[in-house]
Design an enzyme around this catalytic site. Structure first.
Site, PDB file in Angstrom:
ATOM      1  N   ARG A  58     -56.325  35.937  15.823  1.00  0.00           N
ATOM      2  CA  ARG A  58     -56.843  36.478  16.638  1.00  0.00           C
ATOM      3  C   ARG A  58     -57.196  37.678  17.096  1.00  0.00           C
ATOM      4  NH1 ARG A  58     -54.220  40.622  16.317  1.00  0.00           N
ATOM      5  NH2 ARG A  58     -54.400  41.022  17.988  1.00  0.00           N
ATOM      6  N   GLY A  59     -57.166  38.423  18.171  1.00  0.00           N
ATOM      7  CA  GLY A  59     -58.064  39.568  18.498  1.00  0.00           C
ATOM      8  C   GLY A  59     -59.783  39.643  18.315  1.00  0.00           C
ATOM      9  N   ALA A  60     -60.452  39.484  19.858  1.00  0.00           N
ATOM     10  CA  ALA A  60     -60.901  39.202  20.034  1.00  0.00           C
ATOM     11  C   ALA A  60     -62.043  39.445  19.492  1.00  0.00           C
ATOM     12  CB  ALA A  60     -61.662  40.515  21.822  1.00  0.00           C
ATOM     13  N   ARG A 101     -59.946  29.672  23.532  1.00  0.00           N
ATOM     14  CA  ARG A 101     -59.826  30.985  24.078  1.00  0.00           C
ATOM     15  C   ARG A 101     -61.176  31.374  25.407  1.00  0.00           C
ATOM     16  NH1 ARG A 101     -56.063  34.025  21.713  1.00  0.00           N
ATOM     17  NH2 ARG A 101     -55.137  34.093  23.867  1.00  0.00           N
ATOM     18  N   GLN A 204     -47.483  40.420  19.136  1.00  0.00           N
ATOM     19  CA  GLN A 204     -48.288  40.878  17.503  1.00  0.00           C
ATOM     20  C   GLN A 204     -47.647  42.431  17.764  1.00  0.00           C
ATOM     21  OE1 GLN A 204     -48.104  39.438  20.806  1.00  0.00           O
ATOM     22  NE2 GLN A 204     -50.351  37.821  20.685  1.00  0.00           N
ATOM     23  N   ASP A 245     -60.015  42.490  25.391  1.00  0.00           N
ATOM     24  CA  ASP A 245     -60.482  41.573  26.232  1.00  0.00           C
ATOM     25  C   ASP A 245     -61.724  40.699  26.121  1.00  0.00           C
ATOM     26  OD1 ASP A 245     -58.476  39.198  23.532  1.00  0.00           O
ATOM     27  OD2 ASP A 245     -57.538  40.762  24.737  1.00  0.00           O
ATOM     28  N   ASN A 255     -56.899  42.826  29.055  1.00  0.00           N
ATOM     29  CA  ASN A 255     -56.229  42.701  27.531  1.00  0.00           C
ATOM     30  C   ASN A 255     -54.919  42.670  27.842  1.00  0.00           C
ATOM     31  OD1 ASN A 255     -56.484  43.865  24.860  1.00  0.00           O
ATOM     32  ND2 ASN A 255     -54.775  45.146  26.170  1.00  0.00           N
ATOM     33  N   LYS A 256     -54.207  42.267  26.633  1.00  0.00           N
ATOM     34  CA  LYS A 256     -53.156  42.113  26.487  1.00  0.00           C
ATOM     35  C   LYS A 256     -51.685  42.034  27.764  1.00  0.00           C
ATOM     36  CE  LYS A 256     -52.413  39.657  23.753  1.00  0.00           C
ATOM     37  NZ  LYS A 256     -52.136  37.943  23.494  1.00  0.00           N
TER      38      LYS A 256
END
Length: 355
Positions: A58-60, A101, A204, A245, A255-256
């Protein structure tokens, strides 16, 4: 940049989550952290797409890097075919990876680069594909280190910072985006206090960020998501530093989930708000945040904890994974192309033209 030479990367950049070796992709399973360091060995593109969808990786930026290496795996499985045949055979692979995603624009960006190489390659197409994946990974690490130094330069010595989700080496090729700024800020003596939100529902921040900083010997204090405004109000935080993101042409940032409320609270308390992301996260084709598709995940993630239901039967839940922070709430956007300030639409156009 002078600050780059002053950072001990051997000390402040120890974690690697995406490793291509011996014609297989090893992904550090981030669902198992912090108590188990388990790698998933992916031998084909389908396994990588599943790992992306399941949040094992995970993480763009890391998603984009993993997808690029997945194309290399798919290329290796084709056997002896021409470049023209490869272009046709890899279309469904690229499409499947792109759908894993939808919000993180780095995924589509990395796959577009791989498509571009395939479109131009001849008999050396397999080597060209591998070289492009290597370049995507190498460029991301270099960009993160540059952004770290640029972002840290904005922070006054002795400051306290707050970060959300995980934006470090686990989410990138190494060093991190927002966490890269924090690493650089600590290394350069500018950051005295680091706070991390737990970042529900996947935790996270609690599972990944504080663990990752611990590996580098950086002291970080974990807080509940709902404690952020209180912390800002007490004067312990001077900057909120987050990743992204997707960044739109006018500077709105996806973003998250939870980032927007941090930005609102920061503006109320006079706390500065910094977004840190590589240029690959900038989507100049998307005008505003209203045009960004917001992914929703299984509501069960909110209804359970550790596999046990914590909510009464019959209760419904809504589980958006991202929110959009308007450009008006952002003080600085840091990319490897420089520190951008409002008006962000003009700053982003100028940065785009500088390529």
């Amino acid at each position: 940049m002078f600050a780059l030479a002053m950072i001990d990367y051997a000390r402040y950049d120890r974690v690697r989550a995406v490793v291509f070796r011996d014609d297989r992709l090893r992904l550090l399973d981030q669902r198992r952290l912090p108590f188990e360091e388990v790698f998933i060995d992916c031998e084909d593109a389908d396994a990588v797409a599943q790992a992306i969808a399941d949040l094992a990786v995970r993480g763009a930026p890391a998603i984009g890097i993993a997808a690029a290496w997945a194309v290399v795996l798919a290329a290796g499985a084709l056997g002896e075919v021409s470049a023209a045949q490869a272009r046709v055979s890899l279309v469904p692979v690229l499409d499947r990876l792109n759908a894993a995603r939808p919000t993180a624009v780095n995924l589509a960006w990395a796959l577009a680069r791989m498509r571009g190489v395939l479109a131009e390659a001849g008999d050396d197409w397999r080597a060209r594909v591998r070289a492009e994946a290597e370049s995507i990974e190498r460029e991301d690490l270099a960009a993160n280190r540059r952004m770290g130094a640029q972002g840290a330069a904005l922070i006054a010595p002795g400051s306290g910072v707050l970060t959300h989700c995980n934006t470090g080496s686990l989410a990138t090729a190494g060093f991190g985006t927002a966490l890269g700024v924090i690493r650089a800020g600590v290394a350069l003596g500018r950051i005295a206090r680091v706070f991390a939100t737990e970042t529900r529902p996947w935790m996270q921040g609690a599972r990944l960020t504080v663990w990752e900083l611990q590996q580098d010997g950086i002291d970080a204090t974990l807080i509940a998501d709902s404690a952020a405004a209180h912390l800002m109000g007490t004067g312990q935080v001077q900057w909120v530093i987050v990743g992204a993101d997707r960044i739109t042409a006018q500077g709105d940032v996806a973003n998250k989930i939870g980032t927007l409320q941090l930005a609102i609270a920061a503006r109320h308390f006079g706390v500065k708000f910094m977004v840190v992301a590589p240029w690959s996260t900038v989507d100049m084709a998307t005008r505003s945040g209203a045009d960004i598709p917001i992914e929703e995940r299984d509501p069960a993630e909110l209804l359970t904890s550790g596999g046990r239901r914590t909510v009464a039967e019959g209760v419904r839940a809504l589980n958006p994974v991202f929110d959009v922070t308007p450009a008006a709430l952002i003080d600085a956007i840091v990319t490897e192309r420089g520190v951008l300030r409002a008006p962000f639409d003009a700053a982003l156009r100028a940065a785009a033209a500088s390529a």
